[in-house]
Design a protein around this motif. Structure first.
Motif, PDB file in Angstrom:
ATOM      1  N   ILE A   1       0.841  -1.206   0.000  1.00  0.00           N
ATOM      2  CA  ILE A   1       0.000   0.000   0.000  1.00  0.00           C
ATOM      3  C   ILE A   1       0.875   1.254   0.000  1.00  0.00           C
ATOM      4  N   VAL A   2       1.941   1.256   0.810  1.00  0.00           N
ATOM      5  CA  VAL A   2       2.860   2.398   0.846  1.00  0.00           C
ATOM      6  C   VAL A   2       3.497   2.605  -0.533  1.00  0.00           C
ATOM      7  N   ILE A   3       3.880   1.522  -1.182  1.00  0.00           N
ATOM      8  CA  ILE A   3       4.483   1.616  -2.516  1.00  0.00           C
ATOM      9  C   ILE A   3       3.479   2.190  -3.516  1.00  0.00           C
ATOM     10  N   GLU A   4       2.240   1.747  -3.451  1.00  0.00           N
ATOM     11  CA  GLU A   4       1.209   2.283  -4.351  1.00  0.00           C
ATOM     12  C   GLU A   4       0.970   3.766  -4.087  1.00  0.00           C
ATOM     13  N   VAL A   5       0.990   4.183  -2.819  1.00  0.00           N
ATOM     14  CA  VAL A   5       0.823   5.604  -2.495  1.00  0.00           C
ATOM     15  C   VAL A   5       1.976   6.412  -3.096  1.00  0.00           C
ATOM     16  N   LEU A   6       3.196   5.887  -3.018  1.00  0.00           N
ATOM     17  CA  LEU A   6       4.347   6.577  -3.605  1.00  0.00           C
ATOM     18  C   LEU A   6       4.219   6.670  -5.123  1.00  0.00           C
ATOM     19  N   ILE A   7       3.709   5.614  -5.745  1.00  0.00           N
ATOM     20  CA  ILE A   7       3.506   5.630  -7.199  1.00  0.00           C
ATOM     21  C   ILE A   7       2.464   6.673  -7.572  1.00  0.00           C
TER      22      ILE A   7
ATOM     23  N   PHE B   1       4.076  10.077  -7.234  1.00  0.00           N
ATOM     24  CA  PHE B   1       4.980  10.327  -8.357  1.00  0.00           C
ATOM     25  C   PHE B   1       4.178  10.681  -9.616  1.00  0.00           C
ATOM     26  N   ALA B   2       3.145   9.905  -9.892  1.00  0.00           N
ATOM     27  CA  ALA B   2       2.331  10.164 -11.089  1.00  0.00           C
ATOM     28  C   ALA B   2       1.704  11.553 -11.022  1.00  0.00           C
TER      29      ALA B   2
ATOM     30  N   TYR C   1       1.472  17.098 -12.956  1.00  0.00           N
ATOM     31  CA  TYR C   1       1.798  18.495 -12.661  1.00  0.00           C
ATOM     32  C   TYR C   1       3.011  18.988 -13.452  1.00  0.00           C
ATOM     33  N   GLY C   2       3.767  18.064 -14.021  1.00  0.00           N
ATOM     34  CA  GLY C   2       5.071  18.332 -14.620  1.00  0.00           C
ATOM     35  C   GLY C   2       5.216  19.498 -15.560  1.00  0.00           C
ATOM     36  N   GLY C   3       4.183  19.979 -16.156  1.00  0.00           N
ATOM     37  CA  GLY C   3       4.308  21.131 -17.051  1.00  0.00           C
ATOM     38  C   GLY C   3       4.483  20.712 -18.500  1.00  0.00           C
ATOM     39  N   VAL C   4       3.813  21.436 -19.367  1.00  0.00           N
ATOM     40  CA  VAL C   4       3.828  21.117 -20.793  1.00  0.00           C
ATOM     41  C   VAL C   4       4.066  22.408 -21.565  1.00  0.00           C
ATOM     42  N   THR C   5       4.902  22.343 -22.578  1.00  0.00           N
ATOM     43  CA  THR C   5       5.105  23.506 -23.438  1.00  0.00           C
ATOM     44  C   THR C   5       4.182  23.403 -24.645  1.00  0.00           C
TER      45      THR C   5
ATOM     46  N   VAL D   1      -2.477  10.437 -15.073  1.00  0.00           N
ATOM     47  CA  VAL D   1      -3.829  10.245 -14.526  1.00  0.00           C
ATOM     48  C   VAL D   1      -4.175   8.765 -14.492  1.00  0.00           C
ATOM     49  N   LEU D   2      -3.844   8.049 -15.569  1.00  0.00           N
ATOM     50  CA  LEU D   2      -4.158   6.616 -15.612  1.00  0.00           C
ATOM     51  C   LEU D   2      -3.389   5.839 -14.545  1.00  0.00           C
ATOM     52  N   ILE D   3      -2.103   6.150 -14.373  1.00  0.00           N
ATOM     53  CA  ILE D   3      -1.305   5.476 -13.337  1.00  0.00           C
ATOM     54  C   ILE D   3      -1.865   5.796 -11.957  1.00  0.00           C
ATOM     55  N   ALA D   4      -2.251   7.049 -11.714  1.00  0.00           N
ATOM     56  CA  ALA D   4      -2.821   7.427 -10.415  1.00  0.00           C
ATOM     57  C   ALA D   4      -4.146   6.708 -10.174  1.00  0.00           C
ATOM     58  N   VAL D   5      -4.986   6.628 -11.195  1.00  0.00           N
ATOM     59  CA  VAL D   5      -6.266   5.912 -11.050  1.00  0.00           C
ATOM     60  C   VAL D   5      -6.020   4.437 -10.762  1.00  0.00           C
ATOM     61  N   TYR D   6      -5.109   3.830 -11.518  1.00  0.00           N
ATOM     62  CA  TYR D   6      -4.771   2.431 -11.260  1.00  0.00           C
ATOM     63  C   TYR D   6      -4.215   2.247  -9.849  1.00  0.00           C
TER      64      TYR D   6
END
Length: 160
Positions: A92-98, A101-102, A108-112, A136-141
């Motif tokens: 669960i901790v690993i999934e929270v970190l993922i 990160f996502a 949030y990383g920013g797009v030009t 978004v997909l990684i966060a939802v997963y």
């Protein structure tokens, strides 16, 4: 929980179909590039750039799909020695970190949006849009995986 599983299955279907279509497109464009370069002796810069960006999109979407399936590479030799309860907490901790990160890097990383690609003339914002989409997909997963782990519907895959 049945609704969450339907959401996961829907996302899986869309992502796997998108990856198959992108790969098929890469095969067609790659074949075109080979034919124009070696048979007609006139290389196509558009196809080369299109292949590069299509590969980037496929790689990012496939990575989101793999995170959803929890089939990503991991070194679990220490985790496998933990008792079931502690292993679940660590997962669960690993999934929270993922998810963090996502959200922090990919979403949030920013797009030009102002720069244009050399051959295609497409805004780089369109090319880089895959980053927040896959984030978004990684966060939802990740959230779906956490929900499965918390409700006991989670079965850890054992590597053979």
């Amino acid at each position: 929980m049945e609704a969450l599983h339907k959401i996961r299955k829907g996302i899986d279907t869309v992502l796997s179909s998108a990856c198959v279509l992108l790969f098929a497109m890469m095969v067609v464009v790659g074949t075109y590039q080979i034919v124009t370069r070696f048979i007609f002796n006139k290389p196509s810069t558009v196809s080369e750039e299109l292949l590069t960006y299509t590969f980037a999109w496929m790689a990012m979407l496939a990575s989101a799909y793999v995170f959803g399936k929890r089939d990503h590479m991991k070194m679990s030799f220490l985790v496998d020695k933990l008792p079931e309860g502690k292993r679940r907490v660590l997962d669960i901790v690993i999934e929270v970190l993922i998810v963090f990160f996502a959200a922090a890097v990919l979403i949030y990383g920013g797009v030009t949006m102002t720069q244009k690609t050399a051959s295609l003339g497409v805004s780089m914002g369109v090319i880089y849009a895959v980053m927040p989409i896959s984030g978004v997909l990684i966060a939802v997963y990740g959230l779906l995986n956490i929900a499965d782990m918390c409700t006991g519907n989670y079965v850890q895959k054992i590597e053979e």
